[in-house]
Design a protein around this motif. Sequence first.
Motif: not given
Lengths: 248, 248
Positions: A210-233
């Motif tokens: 616990a407390g070890a350094p980790l990379l946090s990657v927050e991704r927001r994925s979009l489909t056609y017309r810039e419509r968001p379809v996924e949130l990933r942490r």
Amino acid sequence: MAGMGSTTSAAGGTRPLYRQIKLLIVQDLQAGVWKPGEMIPSEWDLADRFGVSQGTVRKAIGELAAQHLLQRRQGKGTFVATHAEQATRYRFLRLAADDGSQRDLTRRLLQCQRLRADPDVARPLGLRSGDAVVFVRRLLLADSRPVVLDDIWLPARLFGDLTAERLAAYEGSMYAMFESAFGVRMIRAEEKIRALAAPAEAAALLGVAAGAPLLSVERRSLTYRERPVELRRGLYRTDAHHYRNELL
Amino acid sequence: MAGMGSTTSAAGGTRPLYRQIKLLIVQDLQAGVWKPGEMIPSEWDLADRFGVSQGTVRKAIGELAAQHLLQRRQGKGTFVATHAEQATRYRFLRLAADDGSQRDLTRRLLQCQRLRADPDVARPLGLRSGDAVVFVRRLLLADSRPVVLDDIWLPARLFGDLTAERLAAYEGSMYAMFESAFGVRMIRAEEKIRALAAPAEAAALLGVAAGAPLLSVERRSLTYRERPVELRRGLYRTDAHHYRNELL
DNA sequence: AAGTGGTCTAGACCACCTG
DNA sequence: AGGTGGTCTAGACCACTTA
């Protein structure tokens, strides 16, 4: 007769012709007229349909291919891009082993359930807080050692039928499943990357203190017309791997 | 007379004509025939010189513009790309404030000295260990608070004359200085990103506790012909900022 | 041989910028 | 008005794939 000008077509404003053609093609892609992996009509065919020259269609297709919406194959035709391919399977996986080895990652599904979206989840997805979402938690392992812990939120309106069973059964990448099973094709994504100290729960799952350094990657994925379809942490262990990026 | 084929030109193998034209233009860019920011000859002019049609030159220039080697400006001409511009100044700075504010970053130079390259530094730069390098350490501050600690290594062969005074005096970005003062234009870069616990020295400079999680960003910058010209190891505080990325 | 994308040319005209 | 990049067309031929 050359040089008819750029506003000949019925619809559309003062945009160049090839941009209008591009839009028409995207509309057909979005409507599912041609499915991922399928061949679209030839350049000459499309040129006839749209009443423009082959070169104009070609320019439109060229930009769509550059955006990875279409894929050209010389001598064969032009195809709707798909995630169900070995070649493009790792286009969105930026994790690489420090020693350069290419070993495949194993998936382990931890959770899959319907939830009501928190404000923090709803906003990036363009939902209202309280809207139904499907929540998935999974682990990626390299050589049996955990490397990535992903929390994923999907709008239930689009992915309502997603269950742990279906997820576990599917062979290919998650995005390949999205497009074949739910008709949702992921086009591009935005990521925000930070370093943080591992929370106790994540630390236990990833096998670090616990407390070890980790990379946090927050991704927001979009489909056609810039419509968001996924949130990933995602939380990445970076003791034997790194996130690779290219600045162009 | 249309369709002369693709191997008409004297030099070059079976490559398409526009690829050969592209190479010729890159050679001139690398040789410094036209300097960053300067205008290159018009498409028609180049077409005459190379004995091809304007469309072929146009296609070559199009790809070079897509690679950011050239920049087109309608009605004005085509220009050699440069880092000395407000517009493209942040093309390689992926750091963004969490609250979306666009405040400028302040630089504080900490060190600038000649060193012998360690193996860890020499290899990515394509040097032999022991070769002379210029080492620069600097801090980037947002709102007077330290955010980034950068360690930078440059081959002394190219940057031998770099001194703290010259660095401090220069107004624009570092890459703008490289190209105007040393004739070295950075084209693209590769980065490896990790999370790590802050070492004591870095922690002190960044104003965080030793062991606090920091983003480690290792950048290798390349100039024409994929020649490495810079190695940069940055430590980023990500408590109020993040590294933004787009997956295409 | 036929079909598809890929290259090349020649010419016309448009949109934008500068003097 | 004249120069520059940007768009569009029509036609020819090349390279690759499949049958």
